[in-house]
Write an enzyme that holds these catalytic residues in place. Structure first.
Site, PDB file in Angstrom:
ATOM      1  N   HIS A  66       2.113 -11.383   0.910  1.00 18.33           N
ATOM      2  CA  HIS A  66       2.649 -12.126   2.053  1.00 18.33           C
ATOM      3  C   HIS A  66       2.972 -13.576   1.692  1.00 18.33           C
ATOM      4  O   HIS A  66       3.873 -14.179   2.268  1.00 18.33           O
ATOM      5  CB  HIS A  66       1.686 -12.039   3.240  1.00 18.33           C
ATOM      6  CG  HIS A  66       1.802 -10.737   3.966  1.00 18.33           C
ATOM      7  ND1 HIS A  66       2.358 -10.613   5.217  1.00 18.33           N
ATOM      8  CD2 HIS A  66       1.459  -9.472   3.587  1.00 18.33           C
ATOM      9  CE1 HIS A  66       2.354  -9.335   5.588  1.00 18.33           C
ATOM     10  NE2 HIS A  66       1.812  -8.622   4.621  1.00 18.33           N
ATOM     11  N   ASP A  74       4.022 -19.778  -3.070  1.00 16.40           N
ATOM     12  CA  ASP A  74       3.814 -21.234  -3.058  1.00 16.40           C
ATOM     13  C   ASP A  74       2.661 -21.654  -2.158  1.00 16.40           C
ATOM     14  O   ASP A  74       2.520 -22.836  -1.835  1.00 16.40           O
ATOM     15  CB  ASP A  74       5.098 -21.933  -2.592  1.00 16.40           C
ATOM     16  CG  ASP A  74       5.366 -21.685  -1.113  1.00 16.40           C
ATOM     17  OD1 ASP A  74       4.808 -20.697  -0.562  1.00 16.40           O
ATOM     18  OD2 ASP A  74       6.105 -22.464  -0.495  1.00 16.40           O
ATOM     19  N   SER A  76       2.362 -21.207   0.941  1.00 12.61           N
ATOM     20  CA  SER A  76       2.800 -21.674   2.269  1.00 12.61           C
ATOM     21  C   SER A  76       2.054 -20.959   3.394  1.00 12.61           C
ATOM     22  O   SER A  76       1.825 -21.530   4.460  1.00 12.61           O
ATOM     23  CB  SER A  76       4.313 -21.494   2.436  1.00 12.61           C
ATOM     24  OG  SER A  76       4.697 -20.153   2.227  1.00 12.61           O
ATOM     25  N   HIS A 190      -1.298   0.045  -1.109  1.00 15.67           N
ATOM     26  CA  HIS A 190      -1.980   0.650   0.032  1.00 15.67           C
ATOM     27  C   HIS A 190      -2.995   1.709  -0.397  1.00 15.67           C
ATOM     28  O   HIS A 190      -3.523   2.437   0.428  1.00 15.67           O
ATOM     29  CB  HIS A 190      -0.948   1.214   1.021  1.00 15.67           C
ATOM     30  CG  HIS A 190      -0.073   0.150   1.631  1.00 15.67           C
ATOM     31  ND1 HIS A 190       1.214   0.367   2.038  1.00 15.67           N
ATOM     32  CD2 HIS A 190      -0.330  -1.165   1.877  1.00 15.67           C
ATOM     33  CE1 HIS A 190       1.728  -0.770   2.514  1.00 15.67           C
ATOM     34  NE2 HIS A 190       0.822  -1.710   2.421  1.00 15.67           N
ATOM     35  N   ASP A 242      -5.265   4.891   2.608  1.00 15.61           N
ATOM     36  CA  ASP A 242      -5.231   5.928   1.571  1.00 15.61           C
ATOM     37  C   ASP A 242      -6.368   6.905   1.858  1.00 15.61           C
ATOM     38  O   ASP A 242      -7.466   6.773   1.330  1.00 15.61           O
ATOM     39  CB  ASP A 242      -5.401   5.273   0.196  1.00 15.61           C
ATOM     40  CG  ASP A 242      -5.295   6.269  -0.943  1.00 15.61           C
ATOM     41  OD1 ASP A 242      -4.809   7.403  -0.716  1.00 15.61           O
ATOM     42  OD2 ASP A 242      -5.696   5.912  -2.066  1.00 15.61           O
ATOM     43  N   SER A 245      -9.641   7.936  -0.258  1.00 19.10           N
ATOM     44  CA  SER A 245      -9.781   7.170  -1.497  1.00 19.10           C
ATOM     45  C   SER A 245      -9.542   5.676  -1.260  1.00 19.10           C
ATOM     46  O   SER A 245      -9.070   4.963  -2.132  1.00 19.10           O
ATOM     47  CB  SER A 245      -8.797   7.731  -2.530  1.00 19.10           C
ATOM     48  OG  SER A 245      -8.662   6.903  -3.642  1.00 19.10           O
TER      49      SER A 245
HETATM   50  C1  HEM Z   1       6.852  -2.300   1.633  1.00 19.02           C
HETATM   51  C2  HEM Z   1       6.573  -3.072   2.633  1.00 19.02           C
HETATM   52  C3  HEM Z   1       5.203  -3.181   3.231  1.00 19.02           C
HETATM   53  C4  HEM Z   1       4.886  -2.998   4.544  1.00 19.02           C
HETATM   54  C5  HEM Z   1       5.846  -2.649   5.661  1.00 19.02           C
HETATM   55  C6  HEM Z   1       3.456  -3.185   4.656  1.00 19.02           C
HETATM   56  C7  HEM Z   1       2.751  -3.113   5.845  1.00 19.02           C
HETATM   57  C8  HEM Z   1       1.385  -3.192   5.965  1.00 19.02           C
HETATM   58  C9  HEM Z   1       0.647  -3.083   7.193  1.00 19.02           C
HETATM   59  C10 HEM Z   1       1.256  -2.890   8.569  1.00 19.02           C
HETATM   60  C11 HEM Z   1      -0.669  -3.187   6.891  1.00 19.02           C
HETATM   61  C12 HEM Z   1      -1.850  -3.159   7.876  1.00 19.02           C
HETATM   62  C13 HEM Z   1      -2.185  -4.594   8.275  1.00 19.02           C
HETATM   63  C14 HEM Z   1      -3.356  -4.705   9.190  1.00 19.02           C
HETATM   64  O1  HEM Z   1      -3.429  -3.974  10.197  1.00 19.02           O
HETATM   65  O2  HEM Z   1      -4.266  -5.537   8.926  1.00 19.02           O
HETATM   66  C15 HEM Z   1      -0.771  -3.355   5.474  1.00 19.02           C
HETATM   67  C16 HEM Z   1      -1.950  -3.498   4.801  1.00 19.02           C
HETATM   68  C17 HEM Z   1      -2.038  -3.758   3.449  1.00 19.02           C
HETATM   69  N1  HEM Z   1      -0.982  -4.028   2.605  1.00 19.02           N
HETATM   70 FE1  HEM Z   1       0.966  -3.704   2.993  1.00 19.02          FE
HETATM   71  N2  HEM Z   1       2.942  -3.481   3.437  1.00 19.02           N
HETATM   72  C18 HEM Z   1       3.963  -3.489   2.526  1.00 19.02           C
HETATM   73  C19 HEM Z   1       3.865  -3.808   1.191  1.00 19.02           C
HETATM   74  C20 HEM Z   1       2.711  -4.232   0.566  1.00 19.02           C
HETATM   75  C21 HEM Z   1       2.651  -4.800  -0.763  1.00 19.02           C
HETATM   76  C22 HEM Z   1       3.856  -5.057  -1.644  1.00 19.02           C
HETATM   77  C23 HEM Z   1       1.347  -5.074  -1.004  1.00 19.02           C
HETATM   78  C24 HEM Z   1       0.715  -5.703  -2.237  1.00 19.02           C
HETATM   79  C25 HEM Z   1       1.219  -5.631  -3.435  1.00 19.02           C
HETATM   80  C26 HEM Z   1       0.587  -4.646   0.157  1.00 19.02           C
HETATM   81  C27 HEM Z   1      -0.784  -4.679   0.259  1.00 19.02           C
HETATM   82  C28 HEM Z   1      -1.497  -4.292   1.376  1.00 19.02           C
HETATM   83  C29 HEM Z   1      -2.942  -4.155   1.402  1.00 19.02           C
HETATM   84  C30 HEM Z   1      -3.883  -4.305   0.220  1.00 19.02           C
HETATM   85  C31 HEM Z   1      -3.281  -3.822   2.718  1.00 19.02           C
HETATM   86  C32 HEM Z   1      -4.697  -3.627   3.303  1.00 19.02           C
HETATM   87  C33 HEM Z   1      -5.133  -4.952   3.906  1.00 19.02           C
HETATM   88  C34 HEM Z   1      -6.505  -4.938   4.523  1.00 19.02           C
HETATM   89  O3  HEM Z   1      -7.229  -3.945   4.453  1.00 19.02           O
HETATM   90  O4  HEM Z   1      -6.851  -6.002   5.091  1.00 19.02           O
HETATM   91  N3  HEM Z   1       1.451  -4.178   1.087  1.00 19.02           N
HETATM   92  N4  HEM Z   1       0.492  -3.361   4.917  1.00 19.02           N
END
Ligand code: HEM
Ligand SMILES: *[C@@H]1O[C@H](CO)[C@@H](O)[C@H](O)[C@H]1NC(C)=O
Length: 327
Positions: A66, A74, A76, A190, A242, A245
């Protein structure tokens, strides 16, 4: 003679542009001399945080994504002026966590080498450590980023969204210099962490095509998701991204995506497009374990690439003393 001059000119141009660009370049071990313990200090803070809170590692990994997708990597997103216009209040950043961990590492670093380690590098290194702590690959993370001077909620309007079409997701990644393979591999982040039911409402009860549930959800999985996230239930309840896992960084997320067990619509959609589907499948072909691509190595490569988005280096930007504040 003329050809010789031309060659010389080309050589000079190449040399000059190399000198200019290497002044402000990310490199592995940027703090080797100026703050030799920086990486170890950050690792210690991340390790401690993840012992006391299992949400910590996934939070830090997401924080880096993010940060990088708005105004480049940066720092931000870390700014907290207490204003509604602060970038961190963007709806696209909903649920992002790990700010406290970054601030804790920063405070320790300011004690040992004041004004040296940027907040954006702390975020990048913490994400790398989070991956390793959850049994993912170790990789050398580049450093040398400097912190930005802008925090504006409007700049976060175009973040990738769970409801985006595959075309939109690809376009948003390409705009950041990331291709469709990076999109698949980075979405595989994810493999750890959770989502709030908030992000599943549409997919479970109001899917555009038909108004019911997304038909790509495996029928064995749908009742489970609906039970955890009932239609008028608490949107803050959390679901593992996931299934089965969620504590371990591994390729299971891609297997889940193949078999209709993706939780987020943006993950599921990766299997509905020829090109991204091919990337997902490439990790599961018959000879993949021996001859195919390595999920771990590819993830590391894409993370390094993501960490280069719009970075400020050299004399640009600043080194903040407190990550949440410009002053
Ligand atoms: C492709 C576009 C992506 C979308 C639309 C997306 C969307 C989301 C959403 C909606 C969540 C749940 C947020 C919450 O309820 O707290 C999430 C969690 C997460 N995302 Fe993504 N994501 C994307 C790409 C990525 C990328 C590129 C990364 C890191 C390289 C990433 C890492 C994570 C991680 C680790 C979580 C779990 C966070 C937690 O447990 O607090 N995501 N993502
Ligand atoms: C810092 O140290 C690491 C490990 O010894 C090395 O790989 C890296 O090239 C060094 N970087 C710089 C900029 O000196």
């Amino acid at each position: 003679m003329e050809l010789y001059n031309l060659k010389l000119l080309v050589l000079m141009i190449i040399t000059c542009s190399f000198v200019v660009s290497s002044q402000g370049k990310l490199r592995v071990g940027f703090y080797n001399k100026s703050c030799p313990d920086a990486e170890a200090i950050i690792r210690g803070v991340v390790r401690e945080a993840s012992i006391s809170d299992e949400n910590s590692a996934p939070g830090l990994l997401r924080l880096h994504f993010h940060d990088c997708f708005v105004e480049g990597c940066d720092g931000s997103i870390l700014i907290d002026n207490g204003l509604e216009t602060d970038e961190r209040h963007s709806s696209g950043h909903q649920g992002v966590r790990g700010f406290d961990v970054v601030e804790r590492a920063k405070a320790l670093l300011e004690g040992v080498c004041p004004g040296t380690v940027s907040c954006s590098d702390i975020v990048a290194l913490a994400a790398r450590d989070a991956v390793f702590l959850t049994k993912g690959p170790w990789y050398e993370a580049e450093t040398g980023r400097r912190d930005g001077m802008v925090s504006n909620v409007r700049l976060a309007d175009n973040l990738p969204d769970v409801g985006d079409s595959i075309h939109k997701l690809k376009a948003k990644f390409i705009e950041k210099g990331l291709n469709e393979k990076d999109l698949v591999i980075l979405s595989a982040a994810h493999t750890i962490g959770t989502t709030a039911c908030f992000f599943l409402g549409q997919r479970l009860y109001n899917f555009p095509a038909g108004g019911g549930a997304d038909p790509s959800i495996n029928p064995d999985f749908l009742p489970e998701l609906k039970l955890t996230c009932p239609q008028k239930g608490d949107v803050n309840v959390r679901v593992a991204l996931d299934r089965g896992s969620e504590q371990t960084f591994d390729a299971q997320i891609l297997q889940n995506i193949r078999s209709g067990f993706a939780v987020l619509q943006s993950d599921a959609t990766l299997y509905q497009d020829v090109a991204t589907r091919r990337v997902v499948d490439s990790y599961f072909e018959l000879l993949s374990p021996f001859l195919g691509p390595s999920f771990e190595a590819d993830f590391a490569t894409s993370m390094v690439k993501m960490g280069r988005i719009g970075v400020l280096t050299g004399s640009k930007g600043t080194i903040r003393r407190v990550c949440s504040s410009f002053s």
